[in-house]
Motif scaffolding. Sequence first.
Motif, PDB file in Angstrom:
ATOM      1  N   LEU A 141       0.834  -1.189   0.000  1.00 50.01           N
ATOM      2  CA  LEU A 141       0.000   0.000   0.000  1.00 50.01           C
ATOM      3  C   LEU A 141       0.877   1.250   0.000  1.00 50.01           C
ATOM      4  CD1 LEU A 141      -2.943   1.101   0.273  1.00 50.01           C
ATOM      5  CD2 LEU A 141      -2.617   1.019   2.758  1.00 50.01           C
ATOM      6  N   THR A 142       0.602   2.164  -0.919  1.00 47.44           N
ATOM      7  CA  THR A 142       1.318   3.434  -1.014  1.00 47.44           C
ATOM      8  C   THR A 142       0.307   4.571  -0.953  1.00 47.44           C
ATOM      9  OG1 THR A 142       3.044   2.445  -2.395  1.00 47.44           O
ATOM     10  CG2 THR A 142       2.871   4.843  -2.434  1.00 47.44           C
ATOM     11  N   ILE A 143       0.577   5.572  -0.096  1.00 46.26           N
ATOM     12  CA  ILE A 143      -0.337   6.699   0.046  1.00 46.26           C
ATOM     13  C   ILE A 143       0.415   7.989  -0.220  1.00 46.26           C
ATOM     14  CG2 ILE A 143      -1.903   7.933   1.596  1.00 46.26           C
ATOM     15  CD1 ILE A 143      -2.313   5.354   3.128  1.00 46.26           C
ATOM     16  N   ASN A 144      -0.059   8.741  -1.200  1.00 47.27           N
ATOM     17  CA  ASN A 144       0.568  10.014  -1.587  1.00 47.27           C
ATOM     18  C   ASN A 144       2.057   9.840  -1.862  1.00 47.27           C
ATOM     19  OD1 ASN A 144      -1.955  11.299  -1.209  1.00 47.27           O
ATOM     20  ND2 ASN A 144      -1.515  11.599   0.967  1.00 47.27           N
ATOM     21  N   GLY A 145       2.405   8.760  -2.532  1.00 50.45           N
ATOM     22  CA  GLY A 145       3.789   8.499  -2.936  1.00 50.45           C
ATOM     23  C   GLY A 145       4.664   7.875  -1.865  1.00 50.45           C
ATOM     24  N   GLU A 146       4.133   7.667  -0.665  1.00 46.55           N
ATOM     25  CA  GLU A 146       4.919   7.092   0.432  1.00 46.55           C
ATOM     26  C   GLU A 146       4.458   5.673   0.727  1.00 46.55           C
ATOM     27  OE1 GLU A 146       5.823   7.887   5.186  1.00 46.55           O
ATOM     28  OE2 GLU A 146       4.855   9.423   3.965  1.00 46.55           O
ATOM     29  N   LYS A 147       5.389   4.735   0.648  1.00 47.80           N
ATOM     30  CA  LYS A 147       5.046   3.353   0.932  1.00 47.80           C
ATOM     31  C   LYS A 147       4.750   3.169   2.422  1.00 47.80           C
ATOM     32  CE  LYS A 147       7.481   1.032  -2.852  1.00 47.80           C
ATOM     33  NZ  LYS A 147       8.480  -0.009  -3.220  1.00 47.80           N
ATOM     34  N   ILE A 148       3.662   2.489   2.707  1.00 48.10           N
ATOM     35  CA  ILE A 148       3.280   2.236   4.094  1.00 48.10           C
ATOM     36  C   ILE A 148       4.161   1.108   4.639  1.00 48.10           C
ATOM     37  CG2 ILE A 148       1.421   1.528   5.630  1.00 48.10           C
ATOM     38  CD1 ILE A 148       1.178   4.335   4.341  1.00 48.10           C
ATOM     39  N   LYS A 149       4.763   1.371   5.792  1.00 49.26           N
ATOM     40  CA  LYS A 149       5.718   0.435   6.373  1.00 49.26           C
ATOM     41  C   LYS A 149       5.028  -0.836   6.853  1.00 49.26           C
ATOM     42  CE  LYS A 149       9.245   0.096   9.999  1.00 49.26           C
ATOM     43  NZ  LYS A 149       9.885   0.811  11.136  1.00 49.26           N
ATOM     44  N   THR A 150       5.557  -1.980   6.414  1.00 50.41           N
ATOM     45  CA  THR A 150       5.069  -3.271   6.884  1.00 50.41           C
ATOM     46  C   THR A 150       6.267  -4.128   7.277  1.00 50.41           C
ATOM     47  OG1 THR A 150       5.056  -4.162   4.617  1.00 50.41           O
ATOM     48  CG2 THR A 150       2.991  -3.254   5.451  1.00 50.41           C
ATOM     49  N   ILE A 151       6.095  -4.893   8.359  1.00 47.27           N
ATOM     50  CA  ILE A 151       7.143  -5.775   8.860  1.00 47.27           C
ATOM     51  C   ILE A 151       6.580  -7.186   8.981  1.00 47.27           C
ATOM     52  CG2 ILE A 151       8.722  -6.263  10.777  1.00 47.27           C
ATOM     53  CD1 ILE A 151       8.636  -3.308  11.485  1.00 47.27           C
ATOM     54  N   SER A 152       7.235  -8.151   8.379  1.00 42.46           N
ATOM     55  CA  SER A 152       6.782  -9.537   8.442  1.00 42.46           C
ATOM     56  C   SER A 152       6.851 -10.041   9.884  1.00 42.46           C
ATOM     57  CB  SER A 152       7.638 -10.422   7.536  1.00 42.46           C
ATOM     58  OG  SER A 152       7.278 -11.786   7.680  1.00 42.46           O
ATOM     59  N   THR A 153       5.773 -10.693  10.327  1.00 44.26           N
ATOM     60  CA  THR A 153       5.743 -11.255  11.682  1.00 44.26           C
ATOM     61  C   THR A 153       5.430 -12.752  11.657  1.00 44.26           C
ATOM     62  OG1 THR A 153       3.422 -10.569  11.905  1.00 44.26           O
ATOM     63  CG2 THR A 153       5.116  -9.079  12.792  1.00 44.26           C
ATOM     64  N   GLY A 154       5.718 -13.390  10.518  1.00 48.63           N
ATOM     65  CA  GLY A 154       5.545 -14.842  10.424  1.00 48.63           C
ATOM     66  C   GLY A 154       4.263 -15.235   9.716  1.00 48.63           C
ATOM     67  N   GLU A 155       3.682 -16.344  10.137  1.00 47.85           N
ATOM     68  CA  GLU A 155       2.464 -16.859   9.523  1.00 47.85           C
ATOM     69  C   GLU A 155       1.281 -16.739  10.476  1.00 47.85           C
ATOM     70  OE1 GLU A 155       3.309 -20.872   8.351  1.00 47.85           O
ATOM     71  OE2 GLU A 155       4.148 -20.246   6.410  1.00 47.85           O
ATOM     72  N   TYR A 156       0.091 -16.810   9.877  1.00 45.24           N
ATOM     73  CA  TYR A 156      -1.127 -16.759  10.674  1.00 45.24           C
ATOM     74  C   TYR A 156      -2.080 -17.814  10.116  1.00 45.24           C
ATOM     75  CZ  TYR A 156      -5.274 -14.902  13.026  1.00 45.24           C
ATOM     76  OH  TYR A 156      -6.396 -14.752  13.814  1.00 45.24           O
ATOM     77  N   SER A 157      -2.611 -18.659  10.983  1.00 48.82           N
ATOM     78  CA  SER A 157      -3.543 -19.709  10.572  1.00 48.82           C
ATOM     79  C   SER A 157      -4.888 -19.491  11.248  1.00 48.82           C
ATOM     80  CB  SER A 157      -2.998 -21.088  10.940  1.00 48.82           C
ATOM     81  OG  SER A 157      -1.792 -21.359  10.235  1.00 48.82           O
ATOM     82  N   TYR A 158      -5.937 -19.723  10.499  1.00 45.87           N
ATOM     83  CA  TYR A 158      -7.283 -19.567  11.041  1.00 45.87           C
ATOM     84  C   TYR A 158      -8.250 -20.441  10.261  1.00 45.87           C
ATOM     85  CZ  TYR A 158      -8.310 -16.551   7.004  1.00 45.87           C
ATOM     86  OH  TYR A 158      -8.494 -16.067   5.736  1.00 45.87           O
ATOM     87  N   ILE A 159      -9.399 -20.692  10.865  1.00 47.32           N
ATOM     88  CA  ILE A 159     -10.441 -21.465  10.186  1.00 47.32           C
ATOM     89  C   ILE A 159     -11.165 -20.531   9.227  1.00 47.32           C
ATOM     90  CG2 ILE A 159     -12.552 -22.803  10.469  1.00 47.32           C
ATOM     91  CD1 ILE A 159     -11.583 -23.619  13.217  1.00 47.32           C
ATOM     92  N   GLU A 160     -11.036 -20.812   7.942  1.00 49.03           N
ATOM     93  CA  GLU A 160     -11.592 -19.912   6.929  1.00 49.03           C
ATOM     94  C   GLU A 160     -13.071 -20.145   6.712  1.00 49.03           C
ATOM     95  OE1 GLU A 160     -10.050 -18.179   2.719  1.00 49.03           O
ATOM     96  OE2 GLU A 160      -9.887 -20.339   3.009  1.00 49.03           O
ATOM     97  N   SER A 161     -13.456 -21.393   6.556  1.00 50.21           N
ATOM     98  CA  SER A 161     -14.868 -21.732   6.377  1.00 50.21           C
ATOM     99  C   SER A 161     -15.049 -23.186   6.756  1.00 50.21           C
ATOM    100  CB  SER A 161     -15.323 -21.494   4.931  1.00 50.21           C
ATOM    101  OG  SER A 161     -14.587 -22.284   4.028  1.00 50.21           O
ATOM    102  N   GLY A 162     -16.068 -23.446   7.551  1.00 50.19           N
ATOM    103  CA  GLY A 162     -16.269 -24.811   8.003  1.00 50.19           C
ATOM    104  C   GLY A 162     -15.096 -25.270   8.851  1.00 50.19           C
TER     105      GLY A 162
END
Length: 267
Positions: A141-162
């Motif tokens: 995501l970039t806003i007004n020419g500035e990239k929004i800072k994101t830092i990887s924090t690993g994986e995330y698991s969840y029940i998506e459906s059923g």
Amino acid sequence: MNFALFMFIALLLTGSVWLLDHFVTGKGRPEGVKEPWWVEYSKSFFPVILIVFCLRSFLVEPFKIPSGSMIPTLLVGDFILVNKFDYGIRIPIINKKIVEIGNPEKGDVMVFRYPKDPGVDYIKRVVGVPGDKITYQDKQLTINGEKIKTISTGEYSYIESGLNYATTARYNESLGKHNHEIIVQPEQNTYYPSQVEDFPGRENCVYKQNEFTCTIPQGHYFMMGDNRDRSNDSRYWGFVPDKNIVGKAFLVWWNFDHFKRIGTKIN
């Protein structure tokens, strides 16, 4: 029926019965004669309905999260509280702002009326405010020419459906005053062209392969879910007008399946 409208009708009915009995029908009632049940009930319920109506209309309103579009910030089944005051005082039912107090800021989690069907409430994160130019390319995501800072924090698991589990990449994103987690599935498209609708202000957006750019018109906001690849949001149906704003989500007050979430602040 809209709950606020239902409460308003109940308020009018009980209040009218109370006033009618006080000034007209109750005048000739002999002392000691019991009031009709509808008068007794109206007098009992009117102050309760009035208090609830005022609280929900001007201060705080409860909502339940029905989908996973805001995972991991909000889970399906979360009961949340929404501040109705921060974004200005509005006339109930018609939702017209009459007192300016504040406006949504980038990073806020906001409840609003779905532009395609105002009778349905949606909740997403504000990623763009009036005048912003936002670009979303390859999950960045970039806003007004500035990239929004994101830092990887690993994986995330969840029940998506059923009983199906989804494993995604998890990042910490800094947006405005907010640091929050988002999840993405790198192998999926940034958006799906076939799902993009024709919406007011569509001419402000340019869609390319795996990328889009939008300039947000005045009085409107651009919303996205924290579960970026499982969110039906502004990428597809457009901008949220100020008149559709309901309020700012700030607290999880209950979840029947996850008691530890009770009292969790929404960032």
